[in-house]
Scaffold this motif. Structure first.
Motif, PDB file in Angstrom:
ATOM      1  N   PRO A  11      31.073  39.283  39.752  1.00  0.00           N
ATOM      2  CA  PRO A  11      32.142  39.022  38.786  1.00  0.00           C
ATOM      3  C   PRO A  11      32.964  40.288  38.572  1.00  0.00           C
ATOM      4  N   ASP A  12      34.221  40.121  38.429  1.00  0.00           N
ATOM      5  CA  ASP A  12      35.105  41.270  38.258  1.00  0.00           C
ATOM      6  C   ASP A  12      35.489  41.380  36.787  1.00  0.00           C
TER       7      ASP A  12
ATOM      8  N   LYS B 280      40.572  36.830  36.342  1.00  0.00           N
ATOM      9  CA  LYS B 280      41.022  35.630  37.022  1.00  0.00           C
ATOM     10  C   LYS B 280      40.255  35.424  38.323  1.00  0.00           C
ATOM     11  N   GLY B 281      39.808  36.571  38.896  1.00  0.00           N
ATOM     12  CA  GLY B 281      39.180  36.529  40.217  1.00  0.00           C
ATOM     13  C   GLY B 281      38.084  35.481  40.306  1.00  0.00           C
ATOM     14  N   LYS B 282      38.160  34.702  41.373  1.00  0.00           N
ATOM     15  CA  LYS B 282      37.161  33.663  41.575  1.00  0.00           C
ATOM     16  C   LYS B 282      35.952  34.281  42.258  1.00  0.00           C
ATOM     17  N   LEU B 283      34.754  33.828  41.890  1.00  0.00           N
ATOM     18  CA  LEU B 283      33.560  34.283  42.603  1.00  0.00           C
ATOM     19  C   LEU B 283      33.453  33.511  43.908  1.00  0.00           C
ATOM     20  N   ILE B 284      33.182  34.230  44.968  1.00  0.00           N
ATOM     21  CA  ILE B 284      32.998  33.545  46.233  1.00  0.00           C
ATOM     22  C   ILE B 284      31.555  33.765  46.681  1.00  0.00           C
TER      23      ILE B 284
ATOM     24  N   SER C 291      39.053  42.695  61.642  1.00  0.00           N
ATOM     25  CA  SER C 291      38.794  43.326  60.341  1.00  0.00           C
ATOM     26  C   SER C 291      38.452  42.225  59.351  1.00  0.00           C
ATOM     27  N   ILE C 292      37.695  42.585  58.346  1.00  0.00           N
ATOM     28  CA  ILE C 292      37.374  41.593  57.319  1.00  0.00           C
ATOM     29  C   ILE C 292      38.520  41.550  56.332  1.00  0.00           C
ATOM     30  N   ASP C 293      38.642  40.447  55.593  1.00  0.00           N
ATOM     31  CA  ASP C 293      39.845  40.333  54.764  1.00  0.00           C
ATOM     32  C   ASP C 293      39.592  40.476  53.273  1.00  0.00           C
ATOM     33  N   MET C 294      38.358  40.695  52.833  1.00  0.00           N
ATOM     34  CA  MET C 294      38.041  40.968  51.425  1.00  0.00           C
ATOM     35  C   MET C 294      38.757  40.038  50.451  1.00  0.00           C
ATOM     36  N   LYS C 295      38.235  38.885  50.250  1.00  0.00           N
ATOM     37  CA  LYS C 295      38.713  37.970  49.221  1.00  0.00           C
ATOM     38  C   LYS C 295      40.001  37.244  49.572  1.00  0.00           C
ATOM     39  N   LYS C 296      40.696  37.766  50.621  1.00  0.00           N
ATOM     40  CA  LYS C 296      42.015  37.193  50.862  1.00  0.00           C
ATOM     41  C   LYS C 296      41.927  35.733  51.258  1.00  0.00           C
ATOM     42  N   SER C 297      40.808  35.360  51.867  1.00  0.00           N
ATOM     43  CA  SER C 297      40.689  33.970  52.306  1.00  0.00           C
ATOM     44  C   SER C 297      40.605  33.021  51.120  1.00  0.00           C
ATOM     45  N   GLY C 298      40.041  33.508  50.035  1.00  0.00           N
ATOM     46  CA  GLY C 298      39.953  32.678  48.833  1.00  0.00           C
ATOM     47  C   GLY C 298      38.946  31.560  48.951  1.00  0.00           C
ATOM     48  N   GLY C 299      38.166  31.523  49.976  1.00  0.00           N
ATOM     49  CA  GLY C 299      37.095  30.511  50.124  1.00  0.00           C
ATOM     50  C   GLY C 299      37.676  29.252  50.642  1.00  0.00           C
TER      51      GLY C 299
END
Lengths: 350, 297, 329
Positions: A277-278, A283-287, A342-350
């Motif tokens: 959790p941030d 607002k950040g969603k947990l993935i 490269s990994i996208d760190m949260k950008k995919s949004g799940g």
């Protein structure tokens, strides 16, 4: 200079890294638990290095093999069913795995000691806490009973418990107090290396911070090297200099705190961060990471994380090799064979 | 209609589960070497029992004045006693007494003890207090002396020995079943059974007891062995099955007089008592390992 | 602590009432009464004598009346005088008690001295040869009737070797050896099993790992850390064994003709000596309950958790009292 003999002497050293500073060196450790029907592959080739005064965070989910790694360092893996199949562990230049029982007794508690996960069960319920601390002192120093008890009182005060309570028994203490006692036992003989196995996970959140602060202060005071085993990245950020991310008995990413936090590379590490959790941006969603830890008796071939990894390709099923990203940062992921990956760190949004 | 079908499948499932649980226990019993040995011994004892039940009882009483105190040989594998009776026949025929006493008295003790223990554990409060006091009272009278007093009140006979030994085992069953019920009674399915208006009696015997049965089964096996020893001791002291009957304890009591010149008169009944009790202890150990999830690897 | 002991002793009262009533009723149910037993021994008696005996024992009244009379005497500490031997039951019991205590404690010492090391060794080598050996020994020991063990001992040591007396009480300490070993062996089996299983439980515990991690030698880990925790179940087993010895020594005492309380009870039942049977069983029950109490008190010395449980009940009372005072001030 003979490396083996002087490795543990407390002596100011220039900050550049030399072999003399290394107080704990684990090399290619393999620990299996051989049960009647199956073999649990708990640790599958772990290498770690810990320098004097440094704090290394060993991070992973439950069952990743963190505790087995720590127990191996004390040569306390229960056999049977545990078998240390391979590897070498040197504490202050002394090889642990080939030691006799007598030699082991000498280093346990003196050169390397351990704080266990559950303070509720790690203290002997029928022996007073003072005596439990004093025992450690008596084991390693030539003191008489009274002196040892006196020193045990000092240790209690050091961890913030009144000296007078040395005569009390574990059931008279709260969970956080018990963990302080466990810490006092571990630090009683001023060890060079301290292994802390999730020292705060059994405690209330408010107590957690207190215990962490306490450990941090004591570490600074005594110059102890600390291996902090945890699944809590918050704890890591708070106390660690370097971080090893462990998954299914392997270290998948290893680097300095900045390497891991600001230059995350392994998909599993990414998954760990994304499931946090941030506190700032609410607002950040947990993935969450999909799926479960693989059954340690039936590990998948190649990268153990591959079945849960959203970047996985066919080549991930092949044997993985350690990749050096920079002087301090290593990685176990064959996806980086592709230079564009490269990994996208949260950008995919799940 | 659909409800009915649903309840049928539930019933089928529970039956299936029961069977598979029994199968589970059976499998782990078979894997346990000791328990397997116990089952084999018990099986052989039952074969002996069935065979001797179809043979004429006079065999054990037939005297031969010319072969008194014969040491074991091919004709008399266990020797002969002071009346020249064939000890081999007598020992084999004695199986029926020990098995009857074992199963009879442990069964009696379990029937009374488990019922009382279940009531005590389920209802608690005053019921519990009264039943537990009763249990304390029975437990504090030494078993053998209680047995002697009961037999002297009722008279020497198989039935009375079973009663005497069974009564002494009641407190063990009360305690174990009460403890076992206490761990189950506060679980949700008991509350659920209450909620749908089931009677206490039905809840206890259909829902609570079956879920706390494991320790009681283990206890039953242990008590069975213990009862056989207690009964043999009573007989040995002269308070059991009266003399001409080939009960093992009684035979040892009679043979005791000739202990020094004909030791075999005691050895064979003794061995049979021992292996019978051993069988139940081995099975009890095996059951404990099989039923205790804590010990499972 | 004292409150706890007092409570337990008070609980003895209903137990004594229950025990005495059950035994009294059973003895009444037995065919024949005291008069018959006396007459059988006295030989020739006239009808008047019989009437006198019956009247003296209230045999013309109901059983409950006789029980009431007995209990009334019991409250005054009078256990009565045996109709058969003419001796005071209390005196006879007290005369026999030291013999039983001697035998029981010798057996306990022998049993514990063998059982505890055996259980520890078995637990530490669980699954290995020595464990299997110990478990066979204890299983066989538990499966053998005590009287058979006794008879084998007599046969070997008195019959074949001829070094120890067969039975009785007249050869000083040499008379004690066989009965003590016999009781001790039966005690060994159950205690060794209990020791093994409680050691196994303790050996798995985390605090042993803590002890090892601070460099405590394996020997000390077992002796200090493991055993101190394993004692409680071991003492329970030994305590109930001791109870069984004290109360149920009928068999061993009969085999070895040892003049203890168990044999006294057996003889009294045999002779239909109602008064002695009642007295012996009641006193044995008291003894039994007291030994159990002793075991419970012993726990408090071994386990600080139990000790503070006892203490807490009285402490809390004091605290609330003090709080009230503080509030009043």
């Amino acid at each position: 200079m003979d490396v083996n003999e002087t490795a543990c002497e407390v002596e100011a050293r220039p900050p550049n890294e030399t072999a003399d500073d290394v107080v704990l060196d684990v090399n290619d450790l393999v620990v299996h638990y051989v049960l009647e029907k199956e073999t649990v592959e708990a640790v599958n080739g772990v290498s770690l290095r810990l320098k004097k005064g440094e704090t290394l965070g060993l991070v992973g989910e439950t069952g990743a093999g963190k505790t087995s790694t720590a127990l191996s360092i004390l040569n306390l893996v229960q056999t049977p069913p545990g078998v240390i199949k391979n590897g070498s562990i040197s504490v202050c230049g002394q090889e642990v795995l080939t030691m006799t029982a007598k030699q082991l007794e000498k280093i346990r508690g003196k050169d390397v000691s351990m704080i266990f996960q559950d303070p509720m069960t790690s203290l002997n319920p029928v022996i007073s806490v003072g005596e439990q601390i004093a025992e450690s002192i008596r084991n390693h120093e030539t003191v008489n009973t009274a002196e040892a008890f006196e020193k045990a009182g000092d240790m209690l005060e050091l961890v913030g418990i009144p000296r007078a309570r040395a005569f009390e028994y574990p059931h008279q203490f709260s969970g956080g107090m018990k963990q302080r006692v466990v810490i006092a036992i571990a630090l009683a003989c001023n060890p060079k290396v301290l292994l802390a196995d999730e020292p705060t996970s059994a405690l209330d959140v408010t107590i957690q911070a207190q215990v962490l602060d306490l450990m941090h202060d004591l570490k600074e005071k005594m110059g102890t090297a600390l291996l902090m085993i945890t699944h809590d990245l918050g704890v890591v950020a708070k106390v660690c200099d370097r971080v090893a991310i462990m998954y299914a008995g392997r270290i998948v990413e290893y680097g300095t705190l900045t390497d891991i936090f600001n230059n995350t590379m392994h998909p599993y590490t990414e998954g760990l961060f994304n499931s946090l959790p941030d506190a700032k941006g609410r607002k950040g969603k947990l993935i969450p990471i999909p799926g479960l830890m693989p059954d340690p008796t039936k590990l998948p071939s190649g990268c153990a994380f591959q079945p849960r990894c959203r970047y996985a390709v066919e080549s991930c099923k092949d044997e993985q090799t350690v990749r050096e990203v920079s002087g301090t940062h290593t990685l176990l992921c064959s996806r980086y064979d592709d230079p564009g990956f490269s990994i996208d760190m949260k950008k995919s949004g799940g | 209609m659909s409800d009915l079908r649903k309840s049928e499948t539930v019933a089928e499932e529970s039956q299936y589960k029961k069977r598979s649980q029994m199968l589970d226990i059976w499998h782990s019993l078979r894997r346990n070497k000791g328990a397997l040995l116990g089952i084999i011994i018990l099986g052989m004892l039952f074969i002996i029992l069935i065979v001797t039940l179809f043979m004429p009882y006079e065999m054990v009483l037939r005297m031969n004045p010319f072969h008194r105190y014969t040491p074991p040989n091919w004709q008399y594998p266990f020797g002969t006693d002071f009346m020249g009776r064939n000890q081999f026949h007598r020992v084999l025929f004695g199986t029926r007494y020990s098995l009857a006493i074992g199963f009879g008295s442990a069964g009696l003790g379990a029937l009374v003890g488990v019922t009382l223990g279940a009531f005590a554990g389920y209802f608690g409060k005053l019921t519990d207090e009264i039943i537990m006091r009763f249990s304390d009272i029975l437990a504090s009278i030494p078993g053998i002396i209680l047995g002697m007093v009961i037999v002297s009140a009722l008279g020497n006979s198989l039935r009375n020995v079973i009663i005497a030994v069974g009564v002494a085992s009641i407190p063990f069953f009360i305690r174990i079943s009460r403890a076992s019920i206490l761990t189950v009674r506060n679980q949700e399915f008991v509350e659920a059974a209450h909620a749908i208006g089931m009677s206490h009696f039905r809840i206890i015997f259909r829902h609570v007891l079956p879920n706390g049965l494991s320790p009681i089964i283990v206890m039953f096996s242990v008590i069975l062995g213990m009862s056989i020893i207690t009964a043999a001791s009573l007989s040995f002291l002269g308070w059991g099955i009266p003399a001409p009957a080939p009960e093992w304890g009684t035979m040892m009591n009679v043979g005791r007089v000739d202990m020094l010149n004909a030791p075999f008169l005691m050895t064979f009944p003794g061995i049979f008592i021992m292996i019978t009790v051993l069988a139940f202890n081995l099975i009890g150990d095996g059951l404990r390992d099989a039923l205790d999830p804590k010990l499972k690897k | 602590m004292i409150r706890f002991i007092l409570k337990r002793i008070l609980l003895l009262i209903p137990v004594i009432i229950g025990v005495s009533f059950i035994v009294f009723a059973l003895l009444e149910a037995a065919p024949g009464d005291v008069a018959d037993a006396i007459i059988a021994r006295a030989g020739e008696v006239t009808a008047e004598d019989i009437e006198a005996i019956r009247a003296a024992h209230n045999l013309d009244r109901s059983m409950f009346y006789r029980y009431g009379v007995y209990m009334l005497n019991l409250i005054q500490g009078d256990l009565g005088i045996s109709d058969i031997t003419g001796l005071s039951v209390w005196n006879t019991f007290m005369q026999r008690l030291p013999n039983t205590l001697l035998l029981s404690f010798s057996a306990l010492i022998i049993g514990m001295a063998v059982a505890v090391p055996m259980g520890i060794i078995a637990a530490r080598n669980a699954g290995k040869l020595s464990d299997n050996f110990a478990s066979i020994f204890t299983l066989v020991g538990m499966s053998m009737p005590v009287f058979w063990i006794g008879l084998i001992l007599i046969q070997v040591f008195s019959g074949n070797l001829g070094i120890l007396p067969v039975a009785g009480f007249d050869h000083g300490w040499r008379s004690l050896i066989l009965p003590a070993i016999c009781s001790g062996l039966s005690l060994t089996a159950s205690t060794a099993r209990q020791t093994r299983s409680s050691m196994l439980e303790v050996l798995k515990s985390d605090y042993l790992r803590t002890a090892r991690a601070k460099g405590t030698s394996e020997d000390m880990v077992i002796r200090k850390h493991a055993l101190s925790n394993a004692w409680i179940p071991i003492i329970t087993a030994a305590g109930s064994s001791l109870c069984a010895q004290l109360a149920g020594s009928v068999v061993v005492e009969s085999v070895f003709a040892w003049p203890g309380i168990g044999r006294l009870a057996a003889e009294a039942v045999f002779a239909r000596d109602t008064t002695t049977v009642m007295g012996t069983i009641i006193l044995t029950t008291v003894l039994y309950v007291l030994v159990q109490l002793l075991v419970d008190v012993l726990y408090a010395f071994i386990d600080p958790r139990i000790k503070s449980q006892y203490m807490n009940t009285s402490k809390k009372k004091k605290k609330t009292g003090m709080e009230k005072e503080a509030a009043a001030a």
